[in-house]
Design a protein around this motif. Structure first.
Motif, PDB file in Angstrom:
ATOM      1  N   GLY A 150       0.099   2.018  -7.969  1.00 20.61           N
ATOM      2  CA  GLY A 150       1.108   1.871  -6.936  1.00 20.61           C
ATOM      3  C   GLY A 150       0.904   0.620  -6.109  1.00 20.61           C
ATOM      4  O   GLY A 150       1.764  -0.267  -6.082  1.00 20.61           O
ATOM      5  N   SER A 151      -0.229   0.505  -5.457  1.00 21.30           N
ATOM      6  CA  SER A 151      -0.432  -0.583  -4.506  1.00 21.30           C
ATOM      7  C   SER A 151      -0.563  -1.938  -5.183  1.00 21.30           C
ATOM      8  O   SER A 151      -0.056  -2.947  -4.679  1.00 21.30           O
ATOM      9  N   ARG A 152      -1.222  -2.010  -6.356  1.00 23.76           N
ATOM     10  CA  ARG A 152      -1.525  -3.297  -6.971  1.00 23.76           C
ATOM     11  C   ARG A 152      -0.498  -3.688  -8.040  1.00 23.76           C
ATOM     12  O   ARG A 152      -0.141  -4.855  -8.163  1.00 23.76           O
ATOM     13  N   SER A 153      -0.030  -2.715  -8.832  1.00 23.82           N
ATOM     14  CA  SER A 153       0.936  -3.023  -9.891  1.00 23.82           C
ATOM     15  C   SER A 153       2.365  -2.736  -9.470  1.00 23.82           C
ATOM     16  O   SER A 153       3.295  -2.947 -10.248  1.00 23.82           O
ATOM     17  N   LEU A 154       2.543  -2.233  -8.253  1.00 20.72           N
ATOM     18  CA  LEU A 154       3.862  -1.961  -7.674  1.00 20.72           C
ATOM     19  C   LEU A 154       4.667  -0.976  -8.516  1.00 20.72           C
ATOM     20  O   LEU A 154       5.874  -1.116  -8.717  1.00 20.72           O
ATOM     21  N   LYS A 155       3.960   0.076  -8.981  1.00 18.69           N
ATOM     22  CA  LYS A 155       4.596   1.195  -9.666  1.00 18.69           C
ATOM     23  C   LYS A 155       4.443   2.414  -8.762  1.00 18.69           C
ATOM     24  O   LYS A 155       3.343   2.973  -8.667  1.00 18.69           O
ATOM     25  N   PRO A 156       5.502   2.825  -8.043  1.00 12.89           N
ATOM     26  CA  PRO A 156       5.367   3.919  -7.085  1.00 12.89           C
ATOM     27  C   PRO A 156       4.700   5.147  -7.707  1.00 12.89           C
ATOM     28  O   PRO A 156       5.087   5.609  -8.786  1.00 12.89           O
ATOM     29  N   ASN A 157       3.674   5.642  -7.032  1.00 11.66           N
ATOM     30  CA  ASN A 157       2.883   6.766  -7.515  1.00 11.66           C
ATOM     31  C   ASN A 157       3.744   8.033  -7.554  1.00 11.66           C
ATOM     32  O   ASN A 157       4.233   8.477  -6.515  1.00 11.66           O
ATOM     33  N   PRO A 158       3.922   8.667  -8.721  1.00 12.92           N
ATOM     34  CA  PRO A 158       4.750   9.868  -8.792  1.00 12.92           C
ATOM     35  C   PRO A 158       4.019  11.147  -8.403  1.00 12.92           C
ATOM     36  O   PRO A 158       4.621  12.222  -8.388  1.00 12.92           O
ATOM     37  N   ASN A 159       2.716  11.042  -8.097  1.00  8.72           N
ATOM     38  CA  ASN A 159       1.894  12.229  -7.875  1.00  8.72           C
ATOM     39  C   ASN A 159       1.566  12.466  -6.404  1.00  8.72           C
ATOM     40  O   ASN A 159       0.571  13.110  -6.091  1.00  8.72           O
ATOM     41  N   ALA A 160       2.400  11.927  -5.510  1.00  8.25           N
ATOM     42  CA  ALA A 160       2.119  12.052  -4.071  1.00  8.25           C
ATOM     43  C   ALA A 160       3.369  12.532  -3.334  1.00  8.25           C
ATOM     44  O   ALA A 160       3.754  11.987  -2.309  1.00  8.25           O
ATOM     45  N   GLY A 161       3.983  13.577  -3.860  1.00 13.98           N
ATOM     46  CA  GLY A 161       5.263  14.033  -3.331  1.00 13.98           C
ATOM     47  C   GLY A 161       5.234  14.443  -1.879  1.00 13.98           C
ATOM     48  O   GLY A 161       6.122  14.086  -1.097  1.00 13.98           O
ATOM     49  N   ARG A 162       4.197  15.194  -1.496  1.00 14.02           N
ATOM     50  CA  ARG A 162       4.153  15.667  -0.107  1.00 14.02           C
ATOM     51  C   ARG A 162       3.948  14.519   0.864  1.00 14.02           C
ATOM     52  O   ARG A 162       4.576  14.454   1.928  1.00 14.02           O
ATOM     53  N   GLU A 163       3.063  13.573   0.503  1.00 12.70           N
ATOM     54  CA  GLU A 163       2.844  12.430   1.378  1.00 12.70           C
ATOM     55  C   GLU A 163       4.100  11.570   1.467  1.00 12.70           C
ATOM     56  O   GLU A 163       4.463  11.074   2.535  1.00 12.70           O
ATOM     57  N   ALA A 164       4.768  11.375   0.321  1.00 15.23           N
ATOM     58  CA  ALA A 164       5.972  10.546   0.310  1.00 15.23           C
ATOM     59  C   ALA A 164       7.063  11.138   1.191  1.00 15.23           C
ATOM     60  O   ALA A 164       7.712  10.421   1.963  1.00 15.23           O
ATOM     61  N   SER A 165       7.275  12.453   1.105  1.00 15.73           N
ATOM     62  CA  SER A 165       8.330  13.075   1.914  1.00 15.73           C
ATOM     63  C   SER A 165       8.006  12.983   3.394  1.00 15.73           C
ATOM     64  O   SER A 165       8.898  12.782   4.223  1.00 15.73           O
ATOM     65  N   ARG A 166       6.728  13.090   3.722  1.00  7.85           N
ATOM     66  CA  ARG A 166       6.342  12.976   5.134  1.00  7.85           C
ATOM     67  C   ARG A 166       6.602  11.572   5.651  1.00  7.85           C
ATOM     68  O   ARG A 166       7.138  11.377   6.748  1.00  7.85           O
ATOM     69  N   LEU A 167       6.250  10.573   4.859  1.00  9.67           N
ATOM     70  CA  LEU A 167       6.435   9.192   5.295  1.00  9.67           C
ATOM     71  C   LEU A 167       7.926   8.858   5.409  1.00  9.67           C
ATOM     72  O   LEU A 167       8.346   8.208   6.362  1.00  9.67           O
ATOM     73  N   ARG A 168       8.729   9.300   4.459  1.00  9.83           N
ATOM     74  CA  ARG A 168      10.165   9.041   4.516  1.00  9.83           C
ATOM     75  C   ARG A 168      10.793   9.701   5.728  1.00  9.83           C
ATOM     76  O   ARG A 168      11.738   9.177   6.305  1.00  9.83           O
ATOM     77  N   LEU A 209       0.810  -1.217   0.000  1.00 15.65           N
ATOM     78  CA  LEU A 209       0.000   0.000   0.000  1.00 15.65           C
ATOM     79  C   LEU A 209       0.840   1.263   0.000  1.00 15.65           C
ATOM     80  O   LEU A 209       0.416   2.293  -0.523  1.00 15.65           O
ATOM     81  N   SER A 210       2.035   1.222   0.574  1.00 19.32           N
ATOM     82  CA  SER A 210       2.861   2.431   0.611  1.00 19.32           C
ATOM     83  C   SER A 210       3.254   2.900  -0.784  1.00 19.32           C
ATOM     84  O   SER A 210       3.550   4.079  -0.990  1.00 19.32           O
ATOM     85  N   TYR A 211       3.222   1.991  -1.779  1.00 20.81           N
ATOM     86  CA  TYR A 211       3.547   2.400  -3.146  1.00 20.81           C
ATOM     87  C   TYR A 211       2.532   3.405  -3.683  1.00 20.81           C
ATOM     88  O   TYR A 211       2.836   4.170  -4.598  1.00 20.81           O
ATOM     89  N   SER A 212       1.312   3.423  -3.121  1.00 17.72           N
ATOM     90  CA  SER A 212       0.318   4.417  -3.532  1.00 17.72           C
ATOM     91  C   SER A 212       0.738   5.822  -3.135  1.00 17.72           C
ATOM     92  O   SER A 212       0.222   6.815  -3.666  1.00 17.72           O
ATOM     93  N   LEU A 213       1.701   5.929  -2.199  1.00 17.96           N
ATOM     94  CA  LEU A 213       2.286   7.207  -1.798  1.00 17.96           C
ATOM     95  C   LEU A 213       3.652   7.439  -2.432  1.00 17.96           C
ATOM     96  O   LEU A 213       4.327   8.412  -2.117  1.00 17.96           O
ATOM     97  N   GLY A 214       4.067   6.518  -3.301  1.00 21.20           N
ATOM     98  CA  GLY A 214       5.367   6.662  -3.933  1.00 21.20           C
ATOM     99  C   GLY A 214       6.526   6.202  -3.088  1.00 21.20           C
ATOM    100  O   GLY A 214       7.683   6.530  -3.371  1.00 21.20           O
ATOM    101  N   VAL A 215       6.267   5.398  -2.043  1.00 20.68           N
ATOM    102  CA  VAL A 215       7.309   4.948  -1.113  1.00 20.68           C
ATOM    103  C   VAL A 215       7.399   3.425  -1.173  1.00 20.68           C
ATOM    104  O   VAL A 215       6.392   2.732  -1.028  1.00 20.68           O
ATOM    105  N   THR A 216       8.591   2.895  -1.366  1.00 16.33           N
ATOM    106  CA  THR A 216       8.773   1.444  -1.413  1.00 16.33           C
ATOM    107  C   THR A 216       8.776   0.851  -0.014  1.00 16.33           C
ATOM    108  O   THR A 216       9.091   1.532   0.967  1.00 16.33           O
ATOM    109  N   SER A 217       8.424  -0.441   0.086  1.00  9.73           N
ATOM    110  CA  SER A 217       8.319  -1.109   1.379  1.00  9.73           C
ATOM    111  C   SER A 217       8.298  -2.612   1.149  1.00  9.73           C
ATOM    112  O   SER A 217       8.101  -3.074   0.022  1.00  9.73           O
ATOM    113  N   PRO A 218       8.454  -3.408   2.234  1.00  6.99           N
ATOM    114  CA  PRO A 218       8.223  -4.853   2.104  1.00  6.99           C
ATOM    115  C   PRO A 218       6.766  -5.140   1.754  1.00  6.99           C
ATOM    116  O   PRO A 218       5.883  -4.287   1.927  1.00  6.99           O
ATOM    117  N   ALA A 219       6.508  -6.348   1.276  1.00  7.50           N
ATOM    118  CA  ALA A 219       5.153  -6.743   0.890  1.00  7.50           C
ATOM    119  C   ALA A 219       4.225  -6.766   2.098  1.00  7.50           C
ATOM    120  O   ALA A 219       4.609  -7.171   3.197  1.00  7.50           O
TER     121      ALA A 219
END
Length: 353
Positions: A331-349, A98-108
Motif C-alpha cells: 500500500g504505502s510503497r507500491s501505491l496498491k491500497p491494502n484490501p485487508n484493512a476494512g475496519r481501519e479504512a472505514s474509520r478513516l473515511r 502511508l494511508s494506502y496501507s489502510l486502503g485509503v487514497t490520499s495526496p502524496a
C-alpha cells in the motif's frame, strides 16, 4: 484496530519509567507491567524513561541523518531501491502515501526517508529469504553514517526486546513468551526528514507530512524532534492530538501485530504527521527515526487464548508476519491500497464525512 480513548480533555501519552524492570524485584516489575498495560489499553502510545540509551547514541544518529539528508538530491536518489518491494534505501519526498496501507487514497506524503534493517546474513545458519531480509544500501557519505546508525539500531533493538518482556508480564505470560516470535525479527529503522525547500510550500488539499496509518509490526521505538506541527494521534471520538516527546524519553507505540495478538485489547493507534510548515506557511524542519520490531518473517500471529472469551470473539484470522507486512508495504510503497484493512479504512473515511 481500535484507537486511543477520548477522555473529555487533552489526550495525555503516559510516561513510564522502566528502570528496574530487568533487575528489580517482583513488585517493581509488576508495577511497570501494570502501567504499560493501562497505556496499551487506553492510548497505544507511551513515553519511556529509564530506557538506558546513552545520549551520545541519539546525537550520533541525528548527525548521520542531518549529514545524509543535506546531500544533493542527485546523490541521495542514487540509493533508491531497485523496486518498491525492497524496503531499503532512499525514499524521495512525495514517493509514498502511508494511508494506502489502510486502503485509503490520499495526496502524496511530503517526507523523505532512508531505510536500513536486519539482513539475512545476520542469521546465516537459518537460510532466511533475501526478499524479507534484504541487504542494506549503505551510502558512501557521510563517512560515519553506517557506524552511527548501526549503534542506534543496536540500542533501539535492546530496548524493543526489553519491552516485549514487559508486554509478556503485563499479559500474564512468561517473560520470554515473545522471544520465539522475534529471535530473527525482520526489523527496520526508518529515518525521516520533513522539510520542504524554501519557496516550495504548495500543498494539495489534505496533504500531510506523513498520512494517517497504524504501524505494522509489534512495537516501534521512536526518536523525534520536539517540533510543532508534527506527530498527532487519533482518539476514539475522531479528534487528533499533538504528541511531543518528554525530555529524556522515547516515544513507543504498539503495532498491528500486537493488537492482533491481544484481539484489540491493546491498541495500534492511528497517527499522522502534519505538513512541515508553520501557521504562516513557512517551511519547518522536523526529524524522526522509527525502529520497527516486526517479528520473524515466518512467525504465525494468532490471538492469545487469554484474550478470547464469550464477550471477546476472535477478530482476526491467523497471519504470518511476512504476509501482513507485505500487504501493508504494498500500500504505502507500491501505491496498491491494502484490501485487508476494512475496519481501519472505514474509520478513516468517516472523519471526512
Amino acid at each position: 484496530m481500535s484507537t486511543a480513548k477520548a477522555t473529555g480533555g487533552p489526550l495525555q501519552v503516559p510516561v513510564v519509567d522502566i528502570d528496574g524492570f530487568e533487575d528489580g524485584d517482583t513488585e517493581r516489575r509488576a508495577e511497570i507491567a501494570r502501567l504499560v498495560d493501562r497505556a496499551a489499553r487506553e492510548v497505544g502510545f507511551l513515553q519511556i524513561k529509564g530506557h538506558g540509551i546513552p545520549e551520545i547514541a541519539a546525537d550520533g544518529l541525528a548527525e548521520a541523518m542531518d549529514d545524509f539528508f543535506a546531500l544533493p538530491f542527485e546523490d541521495k536518489v542514487a540509493y533508491k531501491p531497485p523496486t518498491p518491494e525492497v524496503n531499503r534505501g532512499y525514499t524521495a519526498p512525495r514517493d509514498e502515501r502511508l494511508s494506502y496501507s489502510l486502503g485509503v487514497t490520499s495526496p502524496a506524503d511530503l517526507f523523505e526517508a532512508y531505510n536500513v534493517g536486519v539482513e539475512a546474513s545476520k542469521f546465516a545458519d537459518l537460510d532466511l529469504p533475501e526478499d524479507h531480509y534484504p541487504a542494506n544500501m549503505w551510502p558512501e557519505r557521510p563517512a560515519l553514517f553506517e557506524r552511527n546508525v548501526e549503534e542506534w539500531m543496536r540500542q533501539a533493538n535492546k530496548l524493543a526486546n526489553t519491552l516485549t518482556r514487559v508486554f509478556a508480564v503485563a499479559l500474564d505470560l512468561p517473560a520470554d513468551y515473545f522471544k520465539s516470535y522475534t529471535d530473527h525479527s525482520m526489523d527496520t529503522l526508518r529515518m525521516n526528514r520533513y522539510q520542504l525547500p524554501d519557496g516550495d510550500v504548495r500543498l494539495e488539499p489534505g496533504q500531510l507530512g506523513m498520512g494517517p496509518h497504524t504501524d505494522y509490526g509489534v512495537v516501534t521505538v521512536l526518536w523525534a524532534d520536539d517540533v510543532l506541527p508534527g506527530l498527532q494521534i487519533l482518539d476514539s471520538e475522531g479528534g487528533w492530538h499533538d504528541v511531543r516527546p518528554a525530555p529524556g524519553a522515547l516515544l513507543i507505540n504498539l503495532g498491528d501485530l500486537l493488537a492482533r495478538w491481544t484481539n484489540d485489547r491493546w491498541i495500534s493507534t492511528m497517527h499522522q504527521v502534519l505538513a512541515p510548515v508553520d501557521s504562516e506557511g513557512r517551511p519547518l524542519l522536523r526529524r524522526s527515526a522509527a525502529y520497527f520490531l516486526d517479528g520473524n518473517a515466518d512467525a504465525v500471529i494468532d490471538c492469545l487464548p487469554s484474550c478470547l472469551g464469550p464477550e471477546e470473539p476472535k477478530l482476526y484470522e491467523p497471519v504470518t508476519v511476512a504476509e501482513h507486512l507485505a500487504a501493508k508495504l504494498a500500500g504505502s510503497r507500491s501505491l496498491k491500497p491494502n484490501p485487508n484493512a476494512g475496519r481501519e479504512a472505514s474509520r478513516l473515511r468517516s472523519l471526512s464525512v
